[in-house]
Motif scaffolding. Structure first.
Motif, PDB file in Angstrom:
ATOM      1  N   LEU A 129      11.458  11.836   0.300  1.00 46.97           N
ATOM      2  CA  LEU A 129      10.823  10.811   1.130  1.00 46.97           C
ATOM      3  C   LEU A 129      11.813   9.690   1.458  1.00 46.97           C
ATOM      4  N   LEU A 130      12.661   9.347   0.494  1.00 44.27           N
ATOM      5  CA  LEU A 130      13.704   8.351   0.767  1.00 44.27           C
ATOM      6  C   LEU A 130      14.657   8.855   1.853  1.00 44.27           C
TER       7      LEU A 130
ATOM      8  N   VAL B 187       7.128   5.541   6.227  1.00 44.63           N
ATOM      9  CA  VAL B 187       7.000   6.766   5.433  1.00 44.63           C
ATOM     10  C   VAL B 187       6.089   6.458   4.246  1.00 44.63           C
ATOM     11  N   ASP B 188       5.037   7.249   4.099  1.00 45.15           N
ATOM     12  CA  ASP B 188       4.030   7.020   3.067  1.00 45.15           C
ATOM     13  C   ASP B 188       4.453   7.663   1.744  1.00 45.15           C
ATOM     14  N   PHE B 189       4.521   6.844   0.696  1.00 47.98           N
ATOM     15  CA  PHE B 189       4.858   7.327  -0.642  1.00 47.98           C
ATOM     16  C   PHE B 189       3.623   7.421  -1.531  1.00 47.98           C
ATOM     17  N   ARG B 190       2.562   6.691  -1.214  1.00 44.99           N
ATOM     18  CA  ARG B 190       1.420   6.593  -2.112  1.00 44.99           C
ATOM     19  C   ARG B 190       0.743   7.941  -2.352  1.00 44.99           C
ATOM     20  N   ASP B 191       0.494   8.672  -1.285  1.00 50.17           N
ATOM     21  CA  ASP B 191      -0.193   9.959  -1.451  1.00 50.17           C
ATOM     22  C   ASP B 191       0.621  10.906  -2.324  1.00 50.17           C
TER      23      ASP B 191
ATOM     24  N   LEU C 298      15.677   7.150   5.530  1.00 53.05           N
ATOM     25  CA  LEU C 298      17.042   6.989   6.044  1.00 53.05           C
ATOM     26  C   LEU C 298      17.195   7.652   7.410  1.00 53.05           C
ATOM     27  N   TYR C 299      16.545   8.793   7.576  1.00 54.67           N
ATOM     28  CA  TYR C 299      16.669   9.546   8.828  1.00 54.67           C
ATOM     29  C   TYR C 299      16.012   8.805   9.999  1.00 54.67           C
ATOM     30  N   VAL C 300      14.875   8.154   9.731  1.00 56.61           N
ATOM     31  CA  VAL C 300      14.133   7.520  10.834  1.00 56.61           C
ATOM     32  C   VAL C 300      14.490   6.048  11.026  1.00 56.61           C
ATOM     33  N   LYS C 301      15.345   5.509  10.187  1.00 58.80           N
ATOM     34  CA  LYS C 301      15.736   4.101  10.346  1.00 58.80           C
ATOM     35  C   LYS C 301      16.440   3.938  11.690  1.00 58.80           C
ATOM     36  N   PRO C 302      15.887   3.088  12.592  1.00 59.22           N
ATOM     37  CA  PRO C 302      16.466   2.984  13.939  1.00 59.22           C
ATOM     38  C   PRO C 302      17.783   2.220  13.946  1.00 59.22           C
ATOM     39  N   GLU C 303      18.547   2.431  14.994  1.00 61.75           N
ATOM     40  CA  GLU C 303      19.836   1.751  15.114  1.00 61.75           C
ATOM     41  C   GLU C 303      19.650   0.264  15.374  1.00 61.75           C
ATOM     42  N   TYR C 304      18.655  -0.079  16.219  1.00 64.83           N
ATOM     43  CA  TYR C 304      18.367  -1.473  16.551  1.00 64.83           C
ATOM     44  C   TYR C 304      16.864  -1.700  16.490  1.00 64.83           C
ATOM     45  N   HIS C 305      16.467  -2.981  16.328  1.00 62.81           N
ATOM     46  CA  HIS C 305      15.035  -3.263  16.204  1.00 62.81           C
ATOM     47  C   HIS C 305      14.280  -3.198  17.530  1.00 62.81           C
TER      48      HIS C 305
ATOM     49  N   ASP D 154       0.812  -1.226   0.000  1.00 61.27           N
ATOM     50  CA  ASP D 154       0.000   0.000   0.000  1.00 61.27           C
ATOM     51  C   ASP D 154       0.846   1.276   0.000  1.00 61.27           C
ATOM     52  N   GLY D 155       2.132   1.128  -0.294  1.00 62.34           N
ATOM     53  CA  GLY D 155       2.936   2.311  -0.587  1.00 62.34           C
ATOM     54  C   GLY D 155       3.686   2.948   0.558  1.00 62.34           C
ATOM     55  N   LYS D 156       3.973   2.201   1.613  1.00 61.52           N
ATOM     56  CA  LYS D 156       4.772   2.740   2.725  1.00 61.52           C
ATOM     57  C   LYS D 156       6.115   2.035   2.758  1.00 61.52           C
ATOM     58  N   ILE D 157       7.150   2.779   3.071  1.00 62.51           N
ATOM     59  CA  ILE D 157       8.451   2.162   3.270  1.00 62.51           C
ATOM     60  C   ILE D 157       8.722   2.091   4.772  1.00 62.51           C
ATOM     61  N   ARG D 158       8.949   0.876   5.226  1.00 63.36           N
ATOM     62  CA  ARG D 158       9.275   0.636   6.634  1.00 63.36           C
ATOM     63  C   ARG D 158      10.766   0.376   6.726  1.00 63.36           C
ATOM     64  N   PRO D 159      11.483   1.188   7.493  1.00 59.91           N
ATOM     65  CA  PRO D 159      12.927   1.019   7.578  1.00 59.91           C
ATOM     66  C   PRO D 159      13.361  -0.116   8.492  1.00 59.91           C
TER      67      PRO D 159
END
Length: 331
Positions: free
Chosen positions: A300-301, A282-286, A305-312, A269-274
Motif C-alpha cells: 500500500l505504501l 490510499v486506504d489502509f484501514r480496511d 508512492l506511485y500515485v503521488k503527483p508531480e505537482y499539486h 480514518d486511515g487514508k494516506i494522501r500523497p
C-alpha cells in the motif's frame, strides 16, 4: 528494504499523522462556526494501528512524524501514543502541531514521553483579534501554554501564523519583534483556499511584499539554514542580526515546493494522501482490520508512492475542489 522513493525520484521521509478530526476551536479559515460532522470513533484508527503503519514505513526510510489533528491534544491517550512512537526504530524526529489550549497541562508529560519539537498555531498577539479568528476568547490560556512549553525545554518552539489581509496582517511587525526577545521561530503561512472560497479571495495575502516591509523596518534579514536539508521544509527562514528567534515564510500558494516534497499525510480514518491539494488517497484501514501482513502494508505504501503527483495543480482545480477542510486532512 527499498527506500520510499516516488515516481519522480523524490524520497519520502516525512509523514504528517492526524489522530483526530475533532477540534475545540472554530478558526475562520478552517471550519464553520457550528463545527462539522465528526468521523465516528470506530472509523478512526487506533493508536496501535497508526503505530503499525509508521513502524513499517520507518523500515523503508521514514524519519520524521508530525502528530496533527484536528487538535491532537483533545484525543485521550495522546501522551502514551507519543511514547509509543518514540520507541519506533528508525524514526529520528517526532513533532506535534497544536492550538495550544491544553499545552500548559500537557507540556511536561509530552516532553517526558519523548516529544521534542512543537508547533503552536497563533494567528494574533491581540486577544480580541485572536478571539475573532478562533471564535473563542482563550488567548491567555494559549499564551500560558507556549510559556510552559518553553519552560519544560521544547526547542525550537515554532509559532504558526496564517496571514490574512485585513484581519491580522497589520501584526506582522509585532510578531517579528517577538523574535528579538524570544528564541521562537515565527512562521507566517499564506492562507490556503480550504474552507470558504469567497473569504479566501477577499483575505488572501501573497508574501511578495511582506519580506520587503519587514526589511524596511528591521534591516536586511539574514538567511538561516537548517542542520540538514529537511529542517526547514517549505519555510524560508531568516533572522534579524543579533535576534535569538527566527522569522519564516511559507509560500503555500504563491510558490509551490512540489519538486522537493518529501511528505505524505495519514488521515485519522486511515487514508494516506500523497498530496494536500489532491483527492488521491490510499486506504489502509480496511487492510489493517482484515488482518493484513506487514508486506501488504508495504504494498500500500508503494501505491502511495506511485500515485503521488508531480505537482499539486492547485491553479487548475475548480473552486469547489479546493474546499477541503484541514481538520479532515491533518493540516
Amino acid at each position: 528494504m527499498n527506500p520510499l522513493v516516488d515516481s519522480y525520484k523524490r524520497t519520502v521521509s516525512y509523514m504528517r499523522v492526524s489522530i483526530t478530526d475533532r477540534c475545540n476551536l472554530r478558526c475562520v479559515y478552517c471550519m464553520p462556526e457550528e463545527g462539522l460532522e465528526w468521523t465516528p470513533t470506530d472509523e478512526i484508527l487506533t493508536y496501535d494501528e497508526l503505530t503499525r503503519i509508521i513502524t513499517v514505513a520507518a523500515k523503508r526510510g521514514l524519519r520524521k512524524v508530525r502528530i496533527t489533528g484536528g487538535e491532537p491534544l483533545v484525543r485521550k491517550g495522546v501522551v502514551g501514543f507519543v511514547e509509543q512512537l518514540s520507541r519506533v526504530p528508525g524514526l529520528k524526529e517526532l513533532a506535534l502541531t497544536t492550538n495550544g489550549v491544553f499545552l500548559k497541562e500537557l507540556s511536561a508529560d509530552l516532553y517526558k514521553a519523548g516529544l521534542r519539537r512543537i508547533n503552536i498555531s497563533l494567528d494574533s498577539l491581540n486577544p480580541k483579534t485572536f478571539a475573532q479568528v478562533v471564535r473563542r476568547d482563550i488567548f491567555p490560556k494559549v499564551w500560558e501554554g507556549i510559556e510552559e512549553a518553553e519552560r519544560v525545554g521544547f526547542e525550537p518552539i515554532k509559532i504558526n501564523c496564517v496571514l490574512q489581509q485585513g484581519v491580522n496582517d497589520h501584526e506582522v511587525m509585532d510578531f517579528v519583534r517577538l523574535t528579538l526577545r524570544k528564541p521562537y521561530h515565527i512562521r507566517f503561512i499564506e492562507y490556503m483556499p480550504c474552507a470558504n472560497w469567497d473569504t479566501w479571495v477577499k483575505t488572501y495575502k501573497p508574501f511578495s511584499a511582506v519580506v520587503d516591509e519587514v526589511e524596511t523596518q528591521f534591516g536586511k534579514l539574514v538567511p538561516v539554514g537548517g542542520s540538514n536539508e529537511n529542517d526547514n521544509g517549505p519555510a524560508e527562514n531568516f533572522r534579524i542580526p543579533g535576534a535569538p528567534g527566527v522569522v519564516g515564510f511559507i509560500h503555500a500558494v504563491s510558490h509551490d515546493f512540489c519538486d522537493t516534497c518529501n511528505r505524505v499525510r495519514l488521515t485519522a480514518d486511515g487514508k494516506i494522501r500523497p498530496c494536500l491539494f489532491s483527492e488521491i488517497a490510499v486506504d489502509f484501514r480496511d487492510a489493517l482490520r482484515n488482518g493484513c501482513s506487514d508486506e501488504e502494508i508495504e504494498g500500500l505504501l508503494d501505491q502511495v508512492l506511485y500515485v503521488k503527483p508531480e505537482y499539486h495543480e492547485l491553479d487548475m482545480l475548480p473552486e469547489e475542489k479546493k474546499l477541503t477542510t484541514m481538520v479532515n486532512l491533518g493540516g
